[in-house]
Design an enzyme around this catalytic site. Structure first.
Site, PDB file in Angstrom:
ATOM      1  N   ASP A  28      29.615  38.284  37.211  1.00  0.00           N
ATOM      2  CA  ASP A  28      28.892  37.191  36.917  1.00  0.00           C
ATOM      3  C   ASP A  28      29.171  35.995  36.598  1.00  0.00           C
ATOM      4  O   ASP A  28      30.029  36.048  35.761  1.00  0.00           O
ATOM      5  CB  ASP A  28      27.511  37.690  36.078  1.00  0.00           C
ATOM      6  CG  ASP A  28      26.423  36.385  35.940  1.00  0.00           C
ATOM      7  OD1 ASP A  28      25.736  36.314  37.044  1.00  0.00           O
ATOM      8  OD2 ASP A  28      26.044  36.373  34.705  1.00  0.00           O
ATOM      9  N   GLU A  31      43.547  49.948  38.490  1.00  0.00           N
ATOM     10  CA  GLU A  31      44.106  50.946  37.936  1.00  0.00           C
ATOM     11  C   GLU A  31      43.375  52.395  38.679  1.00  0.00           C
ATOM     12  O   GLU A  31      43.741  53.473  38.613  1.00  0.00           O
ATOM     13  CB  GLU A  31      43.568  51.259  36.395  1.00  0.00           C
ATOM     14  CG  GLU A  31      44.179  50.279  35.560  1.00  0.00           C
ATOM     15  CD  GLU A  31      43.605  50.212  34.354  1.00  0.00           C
ATOM     16  OE1 GLU A  31      42.745  50.878  33.989  1.00  0.00           O
ATOM     17  OE2 GLU A  31      44.071  49.110  33.325  1.00  0.00           O
TER      18      GLU A  31
END
Length: 964
Positions: free
Chosen positions: A621, A680
């Protein structure tokens, strides 16, 4: 490779006296002798504790019925505990079928035999599962030149035949345990006229190889085993044995060579992955009187097959049956199977789209028959009865675009079973759907859309062709800003569900091949978040610096002139502590301080929390607002105003140029840290950055910050004119960094709805633009229905942005999704007054059920577009080039998409008048926004092409004359 494989084998030789139902009706007689035992051979594959598993039984029975298949699956599931979706029955279709059933019409089966065949077939599966053992797998492709031609190719083009036999060698403890061989579709032996088992050379070949390797079991995978072409039937019957021995020997030699030369499969990625999905499809329009005429005037086969179809239709029965897609990934190999006979053209398209190590087979169940390619509806120069199969062997003919359905399903399934690292760029060309959770579907009955409702809607999204669903925020929240005011990042707002419901959503979505994208809201929290409660409690609180606090300006008042998107100043005075806090949105949404290392760590841990739970990506956002000017300088005034006519913002916001309260260069460092966390995780966790409209060069910088897909809102804010859109699109692609890929949206929860802005006709044109650009399309929920803005009374409004003086409500574009024409449009069972927002005033027409039943509806257009997109490498990930038609550049936008041999030309008439467009291609119109569904395909020649008012078309380019 950690993989366990087992083989099983059961002879299916029928009892004495059985009259086999074979290929006889085509030749005017019955096949009554058996050259060799019929068989069922199974291979079971499993990987690790949580890995995929799959068992396939290959049996040389033509038209194994749905009842037999269901019986086999149930028996195997009961005996082994495996899930029914993990059991696949593959009828190898060699026209020897004693289990042929009445609804195919190729002779009558022996009831005693049919009654026992399911148990025999299931026994092979059970044995294969019991024989699972750690395995070494090797692969080879052995050339088999001039072996046979493919009867399904009118052109007899040898380049379209498989280049060789795929051979998988499986060893247990260093010894050959079994092998799998696959070759082509419908290779024809052209010298046979016989009553023996037709085309059984693969089965005979496997027995030859097994005789040389005692203890090993072979499985042959193919849609149809070497059939006999009646057009070439000649010679004495004993030629059957000669042909069988000749071709079986050659095939056995190829398999043996493959076993000797096979190389180990790479061990990267998941060893085994499996998926089974239902494919939505439609039958072609039919006329019952015409079917009766064909039945009465046809030959023996036509009368038998269509007789049962007509009887079923007259009885009001549903002649459709489920159509399934099975996929197995084993190392670098992808195996795709359909329970319908597929022509080689479909296999070729899949191999082009998925890769050369894609094996395609048909797990035929008898009652579905053939899925023809387009040219099956255009009789070839050298006709063959198989081209009539859509009439004589299916209950009813498939629609011509069934080819696109099957290819699209195969491409999606191949992506699902690709394994870790197999498709790091899954999001390129994927279709993303913004569901806006409170408005999508209410599963709890309280009047508000929720996670349970989204789970209930997943089948709809799958059938729509959605690859990823963007949920919208569902975290704990006072819900003053639709959930973007978060009071707890690590829990679910009870009105939306629970963490357990979210986990169910992820699992259910992944089962359907849909990825889940959640909102990540790092810029601000609710003022009820414990972090802010602590921060405002005292200037000395350890969390004081977690938010942006400033002293009053010299002489008093706000620290600077920045204006809020909700209107007024971004600064709110906190009297107990004597400072102002920053809120870029509502007063109740204080901005976090991303210059504080502890804040960054906490928010990155929030990201890990949801990625750990299986989220496939995040939509960030207001990603351009994370860091502001550290000197807090005033924004310059906007001469003449800076109002955005396309956005629903407070007028105050447009009074200045927002150069210091957003888009600070330090923001890129924060976004890079977010991307690093996403990296990751295996499987390419996606980052979508919400950023405001800006010059294309500035937009492109967000790629350098690591964002996979920064939203290009500038395109959404372009007036609907062909020349203006072309100019913006050309600039977008020119600014796109090498190797980058864009995302495109034409609707958004903060904007006026697409159909309101453009009208119904141009909203259809916009659908074609959105789903054919070289970009990842993002659809706003209910835009696929053509839903328009719905006025919301002040007392029913949910958007607190509208409650400030002069504020603008975004609620009209956020009203509930209409599912039916029933109470509340099927959105919720709650009383109308309890609904999140009022339902559409046009719910009788704008609902899912009604539009699914209307071939010309907006929803059916969107479904056709996503199907076409998934089936076309050019539309999915191909290049784009813009054509400028001579004259009328304000009327028509034209562009080409290309990938390998696949080329598509897209023409969009953005006006309410007809337009003539010069084209330099030969081809056919695959889709039109104004032609009725199922209408004959228009041919395209290298001359003027006439577009109707408000018409958009997608043209399959067969020849590009501009290149010659």
């Amino acid at each position: 490779m950690t993989v366990r494989i087992g083989f099983g084998r059961t002879d299916l030789t029928p009892p004495l006296g059985v009259e086999l139902a074979g290929f006889g009706p085509f030749l005017g007689r019955r096949a009554t002798s058996v050259h060799a035992p019929l068989y069922a051979r199974a291979i079971a594959v499993a990987s690790g504790v949580d890995g995929g598993r799959w068992v396939l039984v290959s049996c040389d029975l033509l038209g194994v019925s749905a009842a037999i298949v269901d019986d086999v699956v149930a028996r195997v599931a009961d005996a082994t505990g495996w899930h029914p979706g993990e059991v696949v029955v593959h009828a190898t279709h060699n026209h020897s079928g004693p289990a042929t059933v009445e609804n195919v019409g190729w002779g009558e089966p022996d009831e005693r035999y049919v009654a026992g065949v399911a148990e025999l077939i299931a026994r092979a599966c059970v044995e294969a599962i019991a024989a699972l053992a750690p395995s070494t797998v090797r692969h080879a492709v052995v050339p088999l030149e001039e072996f046979a031609h493919n009867r399904m190719l009118p052109s007899r083009d040898p380049s379209l035949i498989d280049s060789g036999v795929h051979v998988l060698r499986v060893d247990h403890g260093g010894e050959l345990a079994g092998f799998v061989a696959s070759y082509s579709c419908h290779p024809v032996i052209c010298c046979e006229e016989t009553s023996a088992v037709h085309g059984d050379y693969p089965g005979e070949a496997l027995r030859i190889v097994e005789a040389a390797h005692p203890g090993a079991t072979g499985v042959f995978l193919q849609g149809a085993l070497g059939d006999i072409n009646p057009l070439y039937a000649h010679g004495p019957a004993d030629e059957s044995m000669v042909a069988l021995e000749l071709f079986a020997g050659r095939f056995a030699d190829a398999v043996s060579a493959g076993l000797a030369s096979a190389e180990p499969l790479p061990t990267d990625g998941d060893a085994v992955a499996v998926v089974k999905q239902e494919i939505p499809y439609e039958l072609a329009p039919y006329d019952l009187d015409e079917l009766r005429r064909r039945r009465d005037e046809g030959d023996e086969v036509t009368a038998v097959s269509l007789g049962r179809t007509v009887a079923a239709l007259e009885a009001g029965e549903d002649v459709r049956r489920p159509l399934w897609m099975h996929a197995l990934r084993l190392g670098p190999l992808t195996l795709l199977g359909y329970n319908v006979e597929v022509f080689h053209g479909i296999k070729r398209r899949l191999q082009e789209a998925v890769g050369e190590n894609c094996l395609v087979l048909s797990t035929t169940n008898g009652w579905l028959g053939y899925a023809p390619t387009h040219d099956a509806y255009e009789p070839p120069a050298d006709p063959y009865p198989a081209y009539e199969v859509p009439i004589i062997a299916c209950h009813l003919p498939f629609r011509p675009d069934i080819e696109d359905d099957l290819v699209a399903a195969g491409v999606r399934a191949a992506g699902l079973v690709g394994g870790a690292g197999s498709d790091e760029d899954w999001w390129r060309g994927a279709v993303v759907y913004e569901c806006h959770l409170p408005s999508f579907r209410d599963g709890s009955g309280d009047g508000i859309g929720d996670l349970e409702g989204l789970i209930e809607g997943l089948d709809y999204l799958r059938d729509l062709g959605v690859d990823a669903v963007w949920t919208g925020p569902f975290y704990r929240s006072p819900l003053l800003d639709q959930g973007f005011d978060v009071s707890d990042y690590l829990d679910v707002e009870p009105v939306f569900g629970s963490l357990e419901k979210f986990d169910r959503l992820v699992a259910a979505a992944h089962e359907r091949g849909i990825r889940v994208i959640v909102d990540y809201i790092p810029n601000h929290t609710s003022d009820r978040h414990p972090w802010f409660v602590a921060s405002r409690s005292s200037r000395d609180d350890p969390m004081r610096d977690w938010y942006v606090w400033r002293d009053p300006a010299p002489g008093g008042g706000v620290p600077n002139n920045w204006t809020s998107e909700a209107g007024g100043s971004v600064w709110e005075y906190d009297e107990p502590t004597g400072q102002y806090y920053l809120h870029s949105h509502l007063v109740e949404q204080p901005d976090l301080n991303w210059r504080n290392a502890e804040v960054r760590k906490a928010l990155l841990d929030v990201l890990r929390f949801w990625l750990d739970r299986g989220a496939d990506g995040v939509r960030i956002d207001v990603a351009h607002m994370l860091l502001k000017d550290p000197e807090f300088r005033d924004n310059p005034a906007a001469p003449g105003g800076n109002h955005n006519a396309f956005d629903l913002q407070h007028p105050d916001f447009g009074t200045q140029l927002h150069v210091h309260d957003r888009r600070h260069p330090d923001t890129f460092t924060a976004l890079a840290e977010i991307r690093a966390v996403a990296d990751e995780y295996a499987g390419s966790r996606l980052t979508i950055a919400e950023i405001e409209a800006m010059p294309w060069a500035d937009w492109a910088e967000y790629y350098s910050a690591g964002m996979h897909l920064p939203f290009p809102f500038r395109l959404l804010e372009t007036h609907w004119r062909a020349d203006l859109l072309r100019s913006e699109l050309a600039a977008l692609y020119a600014a796109l960094p090498d190797g980058a890929w864009p995302i495109v949206a034409l609707g958004n929860h903060d904007r006026v709805r697409l159909a309101t802005r453009l009208g119904p006709a141009q909203a259809r044109v916009a659908a074609v633009l959105l789903l054919t650009l070289a970009a990842t399309p993002c659809l706003l929920y209910a835009d696929e229905l053509g839903m328009t803005d719905q006025p919301v009374p002040v007392e029913r409004q949910r958007d607190y942005f509208a409650r400030t003086h002069g504020g603008v409500s975004r609620d009209p574009s956020r009203t509930p999704m209409p599912w039916t024409d029933g109470v509340n449009g099927g959105f919720s069972s709650a009383p109308e007054a309890s609904l999140w927002l009022p339902v559409s005033h046009d719910v009788e027409r704008l609902n899912v059920v009604a539009q699914l039943a209307d071939p010309e509806s907006m929803l059916r257009l969107y479904r056709a577009l996503t199907r076409l997109r998934h089936a076309s490498p050019a539309l999915r990930r191909g290049s784009i080039a813009f054509d400028i038609p001579d004259g009328g550049t304000e009327a028509v936008l034209a562009y080409r998409r290309a990938h390998g041999n696949d080329q598509k030309l897209v023409l969009l008439n953005l006006t309410d008048r007809p337009a003539s467009v010069p084209v330099a291609v030969t081809g056919r119109v695959l889709l039109s926004t104004v032609s009725a569904a199922g209408a004959p395909m228009r041919r395209v020649v290298a001359e003027e092409f006439e577009l109707a008012a408000g018409e958009a078309v997608v043209i399959d380019v067969e020849r590009d004359h501009a290149d010659h």
